[in-house]
Design a protein around this motif. Structure first.
Motif, PDB file in Angstrom:
ATOM      1  N   GLN A 182       0.376  -9.095   2.673  1.00 35.90           N
ATOM      2  CA  GLN A 182       0.904  -9.506   1.372  1.00 35.90           C
ATOM      3  C   GLN A 182       1.315 -10.971   1.494  1.00 35.90           C
ATOM      4  OE1 GLN A 182       3.044  -6.777  -0.845  1.00 35.90           O
ATOM      5  NE2 GLN A 182       4.020  -8.288  -2.156  1.00 35.90           N
ATOM      6  N   GLY A 183       0.626 -11.827   0.759  1.00 35.20           N
ATOM      7  CA  GLY A 183       0.885 -13.257   0.885  1.00 35.20           C
ATOM      8  C   GLY A 183       0.550 -13.705   2.293  1.00 35.20           C
ATOM      9  N   LYS A 184       1.483 -14.397   2.919  1.00 33.29           N
ATOM     10  CA  LYS A 184       1.262 -14.868   4.294  1.00 33.29           C
ATOM     11  C   LYS A 184       1.842 -13.910   5.327  1.00 33.29           C
ATOM     12  CE  LYS A 184       0.910 -19.695   3.150  1.00 33.29           C
ATOM     13  NZ  LYS A 184       1.175 -21.043   3.551  1.00 33.29           N
ATOM     14  N   GLY A 185       2.396 -12.801   4.880  1.00 31.16           N
ATOM     15  CA  GLY A 185       3.019 -11.856   5.798  1.00 31.16           C
ATOM     16  C   GLY A 185       2.420 -10.470   5.713  1.00 31.16           C
ATOM     17  N   ILE A 186       3.182  -9.506   6.194  1.00 35.81           N
ATOM     18  CA  ILE A 186       2.778  -8.101   6.190  1.00 35.81           C
ATOM     19  C   ILE A 186       3.944  -7.285   5.649  1.00 35.81           C
ATOM     20  CG2 ILE A 186       2.166  -6.125   7.628  1.00 35.81           C
ATOM     21  CD1 ILE A 186       1.059  -7.985   9.646  1.00 35.81           C
ATOM     22  N   VAL A 187       3.622  -6.271   4.873  1.00 33.07           N
ATOM     23  CA  VAL A 187       4.619  -5.310   4.412  1.00 33.07           C
ATOM     24  C   VAL A 187       4.294  -3.983   5.090  1.00 33.07           C
ATOM     25  CG1 VAL A 187       5.539  -4.061   2.435  1.00 33.07           C
ATOM     26  CG2 VAL A 187       5.009  -6.492   2.225  1.00 33.07           C
ATOM     27  N   ALA A 188       5.302  -3.371   5.702  1.00 30.62           N
ATOM     28  CA  ALA A 188       5.093  -2.137   6.466  1.00 30.62           C
ATOM     29  C   ALA A 188       5.984  -1.018   5.970  1.00 30.62           C
ATOM     30  CB  ALA A 188       5.387  -2.393   7.942  1.00 30.62           C
ATOM     31  N   GLU A 189       5.473   0.202   6.136  1.00 27.60           N
ATOM     32  CA  GLU A 189       6.254   1.415   5.902  1.00 27.60           C
ATOM     33  C   GLU A 189       6.339   2.152   7.229  1.00 27.60           C
ATOM     34  OE1 GLU A 189       4.845   3.861   2.611  1.00 27.60           O
ATOM     35  OE2 GLU A 189       3.786   2.092   1.846  1.00 27.60           O
ATOM     36  N   LEU A 190       7.555   2.556   7.602  1.00 30.62           N
ATOM     37  CA  LEU A 190       7.756   3.308   8.835  1.00 30.62           C
ATOM     38  C   LEU A 190       8.342   4.666   8.506  1.00 30.62           C
ATOM     39  CD1 LEU A 190       9.303   0.608  11.210  1.00 30.62           C
ATOM     40  CD2 LEU A 190       6.909   1.226  10.908  1.00 30.62           C
ATOM     41  N   PRO A 191       7.936   5.705   9.245  1.00 32.25           N
ATOM     42  CA  PRO A 191       8.500   7.039   9.021  1.00 32.25           C
ATOM     43  C   PRO A 191      10.024   7.007   9.160  1.00 32.25           C
ATOM     44  CG  PRO A 191       6.661   7.130  10.568  1.00 32.25           C
ATOM     45  CD  PRO A 191       6.955   5.684  10.331  1.00 32.25           C
ATOM     46  N   GLY A 192      10.703   7.642   8.233  1.00 31.10           N
ATOM     47  CA  GLY A 192      12.153   7.743   8.297  1.00 31.10           C
ATOM     48  C   GLY A 192      12.908   6.567   7.704  1.00 31.10           C
ATOM     49  N   VAL A 193      12.200   5.514   7.355  1.00 30.00           N
ATOM     50  CA  VAL A 193      12.852   4.355   6.737  1.00 30.00           C
ATOM     51  C   VAL A 193      12.537   4.427   5.245  1.00 30.00           C
ATOM     52  CG1 VAL A 193      13.068   1.840   6.711  1.00 30.00           C
ATOM     53  CG2 VAL A 193      12.557   3.025   8.860  1.00 30.00           C
ATOM     54  N   THR A 194      13.503   4.953   4.463  1.00 29.10           N
ATOM     55  CA  THR A 194      13.210   5.285   3.063  1.00 29.10           C
ATOM     56  C   THR A 194      14.036   4.522   2.039  1.00 29.10           C
ATOM     57  OG1 THR A 194      14.773   7.122   3.195  1.00 29.10           O
ATOM     58  CG2 THR A 194      12.448   7.613   3.667  1.00 29.10           C
TER      59      THR A 194
END
Length: 170
Positions: free
Chosen positions: A60-72
């Motif tokens: 996303q743009g110049k970075g990264i967006v992440a989803e991790l299990p348990g982080v809601t």
């Protein structure tokens, strides 16, 4: 990190994205989204170390967006800002001939083409134009450009040795 297995720093959490627990990551992989191919992650911060499997994300743009299990939620994501992302060296693909992972070079002994010991590789620095070996012995630190064929004449990973064409007094 426990055991004798070597780990490599691949990125870190640099911020939060939205309110559903998504994280902004800085990735040291090329391409940057390649970080999601190497699991499990060892997430290391001042609070300790946790193992994470199943993270996913997108550029996303110049970075990264992440989803991790348990982080809601945003609070859980904010608690992870500053956390480093490490993976087992064995999870990474074999380097191409003439290419090296920094983690494989760190700790190697460095000698000149005349056989004079200069110390060991402490770490490397990315300068933009080329990487630089930081070589330390008991008396001093040397910064040697990692330029194979010019200053670096041989790298023997199995033998634990880098040979350089370098003036020991410099």
């Amino acid at each position: 990190m426990s055991g004798s297995e070597k780990f490599v720093l691949l990125g870190k959490v640099v911020g939060v994205h939205g309110v559903r627990g998504e994280l902004k990551l800085e990735s040291y992989t090329e391409p940057r989204t390649q970080i999601f191919r190497y699991m499990p992650w060892r997430m290391r911060s001042a609070a300790g170390e946790t193992v994470v499997e199943g993270g996913r994300g997108r550029a996303q743009g110049k970075g990264i967006v992440a989803e991790l299990p348990g982080v809601t939620d945003r609070d859980a994501a904010a608690a992870l800002v500053g956390t480093e992302i490490w993976v087992a060296r064995s999870a990474l693909p074999k380097a191409a001939p003439g290419e090296y992972y920094w983690a494989d070079l760190e700790g190697l002994e460095v000698v000149t083409v005349e056989g004079r010991a200069l110390g060991r590789v402490s770490h490397l620095i990315a300068t933009g134009s080329n990487d630089v070996l930081v070589v330390r012995d008991a008396e001093r630190e040397r910064l040697i450009p990692f330029l194979p064929g010019r200053f670096v004449t041989a790298v023997d990973l199995d033998g634990g040795l880098i040979t350089v064409d370098w003036d020991p007094e410099f």
